[in-house]
Design a protein around this motif. Structure first.
Motif, short mmCIF file in Angstrom:
data_model
loop_
_atom_site.label_atom_id
_atom_site.label_comp_id
_atom_site.label_asym_id
_atom_site.label_seq_id
_atom_site.Cartn_x
_atom_site.Cartn_y
_atom_site.Cartn_z
N MET A 27 -18.03 6.81 2.55
CA MET A 27 -19.16 7.70 2.84
C MET A 27 -20.37 7.31 2.01
SD MET A 27 -17.78 11.51 3.56
CE MET A 27 -16.93 11.73 2.03
N ARG A 47 -18.27 18.44 4.06
CA ARG A 47 -18.44 17.25 4.89
C ARG A 47 -17.22 16.97 5.76
NH1 ARG A 47 -21.52 12.79 1.07
NH2 ARG A 47 -23.59 13.67 1.38
N TYR A 55 0.83 -1.20 0.00
CA TYR A 55 0.00 0.00 0.00
C TYR A 55 0.87 1.26 0.00
CZ TYR A 55 -2.80 3.74 2.12
OH TYR A 55 -3.38 4.94 2.41
N THR A 105 -8.45 12.46 -1.10
CA THR A 105 -9.71 12.48 -0.38
C THR A 105 -10.64 13.40 -1.18
OG1 THR A 105 -8.88 14.29 0.95
CG2 THR A 105 -8.66 12.08 1.86
N PRO A 106 -11.97 13.22 -1.07
CA PRO A 106 -12.87 14.10 -1.81
C PRO A 106 -12.60 15.57 -1.47
CG PRO A 106 -14.07 12.26 -0.84
CD PRO A 106 -12.68 12.19 -0.31
N THR A 114 -14.42 17.40 1.39
CA THR A 114 -14.57 16.63 2.63
C THR A 114 -13.27 16.62 3.43
OG1 THR A 114 -16.11 15.17 1.49
CG2 THR A 114 -15.21 14.36 3.56
N ASP A 122 -4.80 9.36 2.01
CA ASP A 122 -6.13 8.79 2.19
C ASP A 122 -6.88 9.40 3.37
OD1 ASP A 122 -6.65 7.10 0.07
OD2 ASP A 122 -5.43 5.48 0.90
N ASP A 150 -12.14 3.14 0.48
CA ASP A 150 -11.57 4.49 0.44
C ASP A 150 -12.56 5.46 1.07
OD1 ASP A 150 -9.38 3.61 -0.86
OD2 ASP A 150 -9.85 4.50 -2.81
N ALA A 151 -12.05 6.62 1.50
CA ALA A 151 -12.91 7.57 2.21
C ALA A 151 -14.17 7.91 1.41
CB ALA A 151 -12.13 8.83 2.53
N GLY A 152 -14.02 8.23 0.13
CA GLY A 152 -15.16 8.64 -0.68
C GLY A 152 -16.20 7.53 -0.79
N VAL A 193 -11.24 14.51 5.87
CA VAL A 193 -11.20 13.12 6.36
C VAL A 193 -10.18 13.05 7.50
CG1 VAL A 193 -10.86 10.70 5.75
CG2 VAL A 193 -11.74 12.29 4.04
#
Lengths: 358, 534
Positions: free
Chosen positions: A194, B239, A176, B31-32, B35, B259, A189-191, B37
């Motif tokens: 959610m 968010r 990773y 990350t979006p 948002t 991430d 993954d974070a997106g 995180v």
């Protein structure tokens, strides 16, 4: 958690008149009940003799003596121990595992939340262990002393002896952190994570199944990239065990006379090994696989911690350190049921594989 | 757990050394964009009902989903600013407080915020009587009298205390999470068995905060979404996604790979390893936790003032913060954490073995002195204890360490059965009285009194004159005078009490370098997400 002892056979005399299926079910239910009761009793007693005060674990630093006493009474800790145990078992039979002292949530709800993540991980890890471990064991057994055997031996030995924490971190770092081939810690993954929480109907709590049912294939692929590493790390240990056991069962089997006969008759070697011998090896191997699966289903605290995997292992361990007995006992019940069920399943599989057991 | 810890340390250390020579080669994950995180350990959350929550992670969430009448400015240490009350005053009698509500504010449900909601919320705290209720009930509220003591009329809320306390004390307490104003209509619509919506608020929010809770999975994650048209101005990021990531090395990997944007769970080893990575920035500010050693005054030798003083000179404070506690702790020798009203920063004590030896000689106790110290089984505490054991031995005190699980050590401490104990204490609310009351006030020093909540009682410490001074300080209406009183109390307490204050903990937050304005709240407040940008 310790392994449940093998289920005792039902007393043949009294039940022998019943149909076979009923006998099997009755015997299983009985052994399940005895096993669980024993497990609960031992866990319960340990929970009471450790020098951790469960009341203090709940009320914390600040509590006054009055608050402390009130909580102690509310927990029923003023009752004699046998009575506390009887009340607990009575409720548990009705499916009420009580409230977690620490989180104040229903233990059964907590377990329903954590167990699917563990189930998903353990299943894939076991698949990995079997799909790699069995062929490796067979190869090693058919070529004893060669470089193939040596490699299987060394790889297996490493699986036994390397701390899973170390292995997990190293795997994460390489695959990773540096190579970026797989997803990182966590189940998505974070997106995606959610999106999963907010938009996907969670029917089973197992991400691979839920995303597949919802047709969210991008999310499904992402989930695979996340589960691959922790399941490989977990599966490595069971692979080591399975390959060693396969090798020794296979060596034993290949020395049998029927194998010599088959060879003399001119049967191709692959058929002798992979069909005739393996079929007989499967019988003891099923128990080995079922036990290693059950072991993984308890949840592995270390793997869960490194991979930020919200599973049963961390839940039970956290509960243990907080002297949260309802949660510990609830987890014990689940692990007990898992062991007995898998034992039963391997018994049933025996009958399918071995005609003599039918 | 011990083995786990050792393994973890070993693993993390090896990983750090390994990482030093490598750089992530593959492409960064993202990350979006809208948002934030965050990686943190959030398994401490017991409840997210603001009138029940009393854990760090829970109050962090509450600070962003609810508002209080009076607030602390997240960007400045300890400065009070208007929240849901646009103004407030205290009457001449010193017990009647009036808050005028800010007009035009709505709850997430769309309901307008009324004085009635504010009065209901504060009454709810007292009636529910959960763990943090004492922050309000110390003003004399009981479930029986609270409806008369806290009332509303039009757009004002009136609040009557039982005694004329220092107004700064009252306002500071109202900034705590327990002072959050909840939406009466929504909460009561979800009431079950007279619980005033307590069960429902364990998985929902009903506040006026910059964010609304979208999803919460205990010990796993929570998701917040920004409200549009918030009275304070809209949050910068749409968010917030909080992920439960308990392991430091895992946090570091996720952060380096992009991430997660922010990690609040990195260890010294991880921070050291990330030095030189231009994508990562580490911010340090002070947290509220104080580490101290205290001596049970029931032990005759430990009640000897010379022995206590000798021990203060026989601890290598600097040595510890410059070695194994580097970055994690700051030397601090008073009971109020830096950041509190009246906190003092001087650190007069340092390791001086000769002085300690001389004081022990003068004390008349039989040397070497054999005593034991209880310590919780965690890495930094056992490290501290071993350092103390080493320097005490040089001065002539043979220290036996008794290491146990948290609840076990605490049980012994509350039963006054220890000799010495190494402990930590975090303040309960952002006012100096929180620590002053527990470190000084001991209403009855007998064993039967069972004042187990008081640290002074647990150590059988008779504070004498200091107790009167502390009781006066919480009543002092002139804030400057009040500050000076606490400074004085702390200096005397430091030199005469059986408490040896050693360190104040640091908050360390690692974040991607594109993140700005992430305020942790330091010693007095919780984290603020709504100002964070990326």
């Amino acid at each position: 958690m310790t392994a449940a002892p093998d289920a005792p056979a039902p007393p043949a005399g009294r039940l022998s008149g019943l149909p076979r299926v009923l006998r099997l079910i009755g015997g299983t239910a009985l052994s399940l009940a005895i096993t669980l009761l024993g497990l609960l009793l031992v866990t319960f007693i340990i929970g009471r003799v450790v020098p951790i005060d469960p009341v203090l674990a709940i009320v914390g630093e600040r509590a006054t003596t009055a608050q402390y006493e009130a909580t102690r009474l509310a927990l029923g800790l003023d009752e004699p121990m046998w009575k506390q145990f009887a009340i607990y078992v009575g409720n548990a039979v009705q499916g009420d595992l009580g409230q977690s002292l620490r989180t104040k949530r229903e233990v059964s709800e907590d377990i329903i939340r954590y167990f699917p993540a563990t189930l998903e991980l353990a299943t894939i890890a076991t698949l990995f262990g079997v799909l790699v471990g069995v062929p490796a064991g067979v190869l090693a057994a058919t070529r004893p002393g060669t470089w193939v055997d040596q490699i299987v031996r060394i790889v297996g030995l490493m699986g036994y002896s390397m701390p899973v924490f170390w292995l997990g971190l190293l795997a994460l770092l390489v695959f990773y952190g540096i190579l970026g081939w797989v997803g990182g810690p966590g189940r998505l993954d974070a997106g995606f994570s959610m999106m999963f929480e907010l938009d996907v109907e969670q029917r089973t709590g197992m991400i691979l199944i839920d995303t597949a049912l919802a047709g969210e294939w991008a999310m499904f692929r992402n989930a695979i990239s996340h589960i691959i590493l922790p399941s490989a790390v977990l599966g490595y240990t069971s692979m080591a065990y399975i390959s060693r056991m396969t090798r020794s069962f296979m060596m034993n089997e290949l020395g049998q006379e029927y194998i010599t006969t088959a060879r003399v008759k001119g049967m191709p070697e692959w058929r002798v090994v992979w069909v005739h011998a393996l079929k007989n090896v499967m019988v003891p191997l099923i128990t080995v696989i079922a036990l290693s699966y059950a072991y993984l289903l308890e949840g592995s605290v270390l793997t869960e911690t490194i991979f930020a995997w919200p599973g049963l292992g961390s839940y039970i361990t956290d509960a243990l350190f907080a002297a949260d007995m309802p949660a510990v006992l609830g987890g014990t019940v689940v692990v007990g049921v898992v062991f007995v069920t898998l034992n039963m399943a391997s018994d049933l599989l025996y009958r399918l594989v071995d005609p003599r057991a039918r | 757990m011990k083995l786990d810890l050792t393994l973890r340390r070993a693993g993390a250390f090896a990983l750090a050394s390994f990482l030093a020579g490598t750089a992530p080669a593959a492409l960064m994950a993202q990350t979006p964009a809208d948002t934030l995180v965050i990686g943190d350990a959030i398994d401490d959350i017991v409840s997210i009902d603001p009138h029940e929550a009393f854990e760090f992670s829970g109050t962090d969430l509450i600070n962003n989903t609810y508002d209080t009448l009076v607030e602390l400015d997240p960007t400045q240490r300890g400065v009070l600013v208007p929240g849901l009350a646009e103004s407030w005053e205290v009457a001449e009698d010193g017990v009647t407080y009036t808050f005028k509500m800010r007009p035009g504010v709505t709850f997430a449900s769309g309901n307008p915020v009324r004085a009635e909601d504010a009065a209901f919320s504060l009454q709810r705290v007292v009636k529910l009587n959960k763990t943090p209720a004492f922050i309000l009930t110390q003003f004399g509220f009981t479930p029986e009298n609270v409806e008369e003591m806290i009332t509303f009329d039009g757009d004002t809320v009136t609040f009557k205390t039982d005694q004329p306390y220092a107004p700064s004390f009252v306002y500071n307490c109202l900034t705590a999470a327990v002072g959050a104003i909840v939406d009466k209509e929504t909460v009561m619509a979800n009431e079950v068995n007279g619980d005033m919506g307590n069960e429902w608020l364990k998985s929902n929010t009903a506040g006026t905060g910059a964010y609304v809770l979208l999803s919460y999975k205990p010990s796993d994650s929570y998701i917040l979404e920004a409200r549009e048209g918030h009275w304070r101005g809209d949050a910068k990021l749409k968010r917030v996604f909080m992920r439960h990531i308990p392991e430091g090395a895992t946090n570091r990997l996720l952060l380096e790979r992009g991430d997660i944007d922010v990690s609040r769970e990195v260890t010294s080893v991880d921070i050291e390893g990330m030095e030189g990575n231009a994508d990562i920035r580490v911010e340090t500010d002070l947290a509220g936790y104080i580490y101290y050693i205290s001596a049970n005054q029931k032990n005759e030798a430990l009640a000897n003032p010379k022995v206590l003083e000798a021990m203060r000179w026989a601890i290598d404070y600097q040595g510890m913060t410059e070695s194994f506690l580097q970055g994690e702790q700051t030397v601090h020798q008073a009971f109020l954490p830096r950041g509190y009203l009246g906190a003092i920063e001087e650190t007069p004590y340092a390791l001086d073995i000769e002085k300690a030896k001389a004081l022990l000689e003068e004390s008349g106790v039989e040397l070497p002195l054999n005593i034991s110290m209880s310590v919780r089984n965690s890495q930094n505490r056992t490290d501290m204890a071993q350092s103390v054991q080493n320097t005490f031995a040089q001065a002539g005190i043979n220290l036996t360490l008794s290491i146990g699980e948290g609840a076990e050590v605490l049980g012994e401490y509350r039963a006054r059965q220890h000799d010495l104990t190494l402990q930590s204490w975090g303040p309960d609310y952002p006012d100096p009285h929180t620590n002053a009351s527990t470190f000084v006030i001991n209403g009855d020093n007998s064993d039967e009194a069972q004042l187990t909540g008081s640290l002074a009682w647990r150590n059988a410490y008779d504070p004498g004159e200091l107790m009167t001074m502390t009781q006066a300080a919480v009543m002092e209406r002139d804030t400057d005078k009040r500050r000076a009183m606490y400074e004085d109390i702390q200096r005397q307490h430091r030199d005469t009490s059986p408490f040896i204050m050693m360190f104040q903990e640091n908050n360390r937050t690692a974040m991607r370098s594109n993140i700005s304005n992430f305020y942790t709240g330091g010693t007095v407040d919780s984290v603020t997400y709504w100002l964070t940008e990326k």
